[in-house]
Design a protein around this motif. Structure first.
Motif, PDB file in Angstrom:
ATOM      1  N   GLU A 129      14.395  22.955 -18.808  1.00 31.48           N
ATOM      2  CA  GLU A 129      13.626  23.547 -17.707  1.00 31.48           C
ATOM      3  C   GLU A 129      12.954  24.837 -18.143  1.00 31.48           C
ATOM      4  O   GLU A 129      11.784  25.091 -17.844  1.00 31.48           O
ATOM      5  CB  GLU A 129      14.527  23.808 -16.498  1.00 31.48           C
ATOM      6  N   ARG A 130      13.701  25.674 -18.867  1.00 28.70           N
ATOM      7  CA  ARG A 130      13.122  26.932 -19.345  1.00 28.70           C
ATOM      8  C   ARG A 130      11.949  26.664 -20.292  1.00 28.70           C
ATOM      9  O   ARG A 130      10.913  27.343 -20.218  1.00 28.70           O
ATOM     10  CB  ARG A 130      14.188  27.779 -20.030  1.00 28.70           C
ATOM     11  N   SER A 131      12.096  25.689 -21.185  1.00 29.00           N
ATOM     12  CA  SER A 131      11.013  25.357 -22.117  1.00 29.00           C
ATOM     13  C   SER A 131       9.749  24.978 -21.361  1.00 29.00           C
ATOM     14  O   SER A 131       8.642  25.431 -21.692  1.00 29.00           O
ATOM     15  CB  SER A 131      11.439  24.207 -23.030  1.00 29.00           C
ATOM     16  N   PHE A 132       9.916  24.152 -20.332  1.00 34.62           N
ATOM     17  CA  PHE A 132       8.777  23.694 -19.529  1.00 34.62           C
ATOM     18  C   PHE A 132       8.132  24.863 -18.786  1.00 34.62           C
ATOM     19  O   PHE A 132       6.907  25.056 -18.826  1.00 34.62           O
ATOM     20  CB  PHE A 132       9.256  22.627 -18.540  1.00 34.62           C
ATOM     21  N   GLU A 133       8.944  25.664 -18.120  1.00 34.04           N
ATOM     22  CA  GLU A 133       8.399  26.781 -17.338  1.00 34.04           C
ATOM     23  C   GLU A 133       7.755  27.834 -18.221  1.00 34.04           C
ATOM     24  O   GLU A 133       6.692  28.375 -17.887  1.00 34.04           O
ATOM     25  CB  GLU A 133       9.511  27.406 -16.490  1.00 34.04           C
ATOM     26  N   TYR A 134       8.379  28.135 -19.357  1.00 30.31           N
ATOM     27  CA  TYR A 134       7.812  29.132 -20.262  1.00 30.31           C
ATOM     28  C   TYR A 134       6.501  28.635 -20.873  1.00 30.31           C
ATOM     29  O   TYR A 134       5.570  29.420 -21.066  1.00 30.31           O
ATOM     30  CB  TYR A 134       8.811  29.490 -21.358  1.00 30.31           C
ATOM     31  N   ALA A 135       6.436  27.343 -21.196  1.00 29.28           N
ATOM     32  CA  ALA A 135       5.195  26.785 -21.748  1.00 29.28           C
ATOM     33  C   ALA A 135       4.062  26.900 -20.738  1.00 29.28           C
ATOM     34  O   ALA A 135       2.924  27.241 -21.094  1.00 29.28           O
ATOM     35  CB  ALA A 135       5.405  25.327 -22.153  1.00 29.28           C
ATOM     36  N   LYS A 136       4.349  26.636 -19.472  1.00 30.77           N
ATOM     37  CA  LYS A 136       3.328  26.771 -18.435  1.00 30.77           C
ATOM     38  C   LYS A 136       2.874  28.231 -18.316  1.00 30.77           C
ATOM     39  O   LYS A 136       1.676  28.505 -18.196  1.00 30.77           O
ATOM     40  CB  LYS A 136       3.872  26.278 -17.094  1.00 30.77           C
ATOM     41  N   LYS A 137       3.828  29.149 -18.399  1.00 29.17           N
ATOM     42  CA  LYS A 137       3.476  30.571 -18.289  1.00 29.17           C
ATOM     43  C   LYS A 137       2.641  31.023 -19.489  1.00 29.17           C
ATOM     44  O   LYS A 137       1.657  31.753 -19.341  1.00 29.17           O
ATOM     45  CB  LYS A 137       4.747  31.406 -18.177  1.00 29.17           C
ATOM     46  N   LEU A 138       3.021  30.572 -20.697  1.00 32.64           N
ATOM     47  CA  LEU A 138       2.241  30.914 -21.892  1.00 32.64           C
ATOM     48  C   LEU A 138       0.810  30.397 -21.769  1.00 32.64           C
ATOM     49  O   LEU A 138      -0.147  31.093 -22.120  1.00 32.64           O
ATOM     50  CB  LEU A 138       2.905  30.340 -23.141  1.00 32.64           C
TER      51      LEU A 138
END
Length: 252
Positions: A74-83
Motif C-alpha cells: 500500500e505504501r509503495s502504491f501511495e508513494y508512487a502516486k505522490k511522486l
C-alpha cells in the motif's frame, strides 16, 4: 480476505490483473535477483507490468500490518502516486493487493508498469569508464536535490533503487522500492545523510558534494565532510551487522 486498490486508469483491466495475482506462483517471467521478495513480469494488453510479491512478514508485523500500519504494498502504491504528482520519476503505479485473515496480515503485491532502463546507480560504482560517468553522477545529485527541495526523504536511497535512462541526450532518473519514504521538510544534516548508502568511493562523494554545493549554495567543506563521515559511518555499521550475522550462523 482480499483487499485491492487499482489506479483509475487501469480499472478496465481488473479481471486480468486479478488473474495475474491469483496465478502469480505459476505464471509470469521471473525478473531480477530478489533476496527477500519475488518480482515477475506480465503482459497487460500491450504493456509490460512488474509485480512485486512481498513475503509474509514475521508474526509481529502480521499483527502490525493488519491493525496498525499500512503494508509495504500500500505504501509503495501511495508513494508512487505522490511522486508522480510531484513530477518525480518512478514507474507508473497500477495497483496493490493484500491478503489477510481476521487477525493476521499475510501476502501483499505491488503492481507497476515495467520501465526499460539503461543502468542503475550501482553501475556507476563499479564501472568508472561508463560513458558520461561524471555527467550522470552530477545529474543524479541534482535529482536528489530536487527530492529534498520537495520534502522527499527516500530512506532506501541505495545503489539499486534508482533506474537511469537516457532520453534525447538527457539522463532521467526513476525511483523504485518505494515503501520507505518520508514527506516533510528536511534540514541540512538529514539531506546530506541521505547520500550515505550510495557508494564507498571517496571520489564519487567528492563529485556529489561539489554538485550539491552548486545546487544549494552551502560550503563545500561542510557538505563533503558530513557526506563522507555519514558514508563511513554507514559502512562501519553495515559491516558490523554482517560480522554479527556470520557469528550467529557459526554458533547455530
Amino acid at each position: 480476505m482480499k483487499n485491492s486498490v487499482i489506479h483509475d486508469h487501469f480499472k478496465p483491466y481488473k479481471t486480468q490483473i486479478d488473474n495475474f495475482i491469483f496465478n502469480f506462483d505459476n505464471e509470469g517471467e521471473d525478473f531480477g535477483n530478489q533476496q527477500r521478495n519475488s518480482l515477475k513480469l506480465f503482459t497487460l494488453n500491450d504493456r509490460l507490468v512488474n509485480i512485486k510479491s512481498f513475503r509474509i512478514p514475521n508474526i509481529v508485523n502480521q499483527i502490525a500490518y493488519k491493525f496498525f500500519r499500512k503494508s509495504k504494498a500500500e505504501r509503495s502504491f501511495e508513494y508512487a502516486k505522490k511522486l508522480t504528482e510531484l513530477n518525480i520519476g518512478t514507474p507508473q503505479p497500477i495497483a496493490y493487493y493484500e491478503f489477510k485473515t481476521p487477525f493476521l496480515f499475510k501476502k501483499s503485491y505491488y503492481i507497476s508498469e515495467h520501465l526499460n532502463y539503461d543502468i542503475t546507480y550501482r553501475e556507476l560504482t563499479t564501472d568508472f569508464n561508463y560513458p558520461d560517468h561524471e555527467t550522470i553522477l552530477r545529474e543524479f545529485t541534482r535529482f536528489t536535490y530536487k527530492l529534498h527541495e520537495n520534502g522527499i526523504n527516500f530512506l532506501d536511497h541505495s545503489p539499486g533503487n534508482t533506474l537511469i535512462k537516457k532520453v534525447d541526450g538527457k539522463y532521467l532518473f526513476y525511483l523504485v522500492d518505494l515503501n520507505r519514504m518520508e514527506f516533510k521538510a528536511m534540514n541540512f544534516e538529514t539531506r546530506i545523510k541521505n547520500f550515505a548508502r550510495l557508494t564507498v568511493h571517496k571520489s564519487m562523494v567528492e563529485v556529489m558534494s561539489d554538485e550539491y554545493v552548486k545546487c544549494s549554495g552551502e560550503d563545500y567543506n561542510k557538505v563533503f565532510n558530513l557526506m563522507w563521515h555519514e558514508t563511513e559511518d554507514f559502512q562501519a555499521r553495515y559491516h558490523r551487522k554482517r560480522r554479527l550475522k556470520t557469528k550467529m550462523k557459526f554458533w547455530k
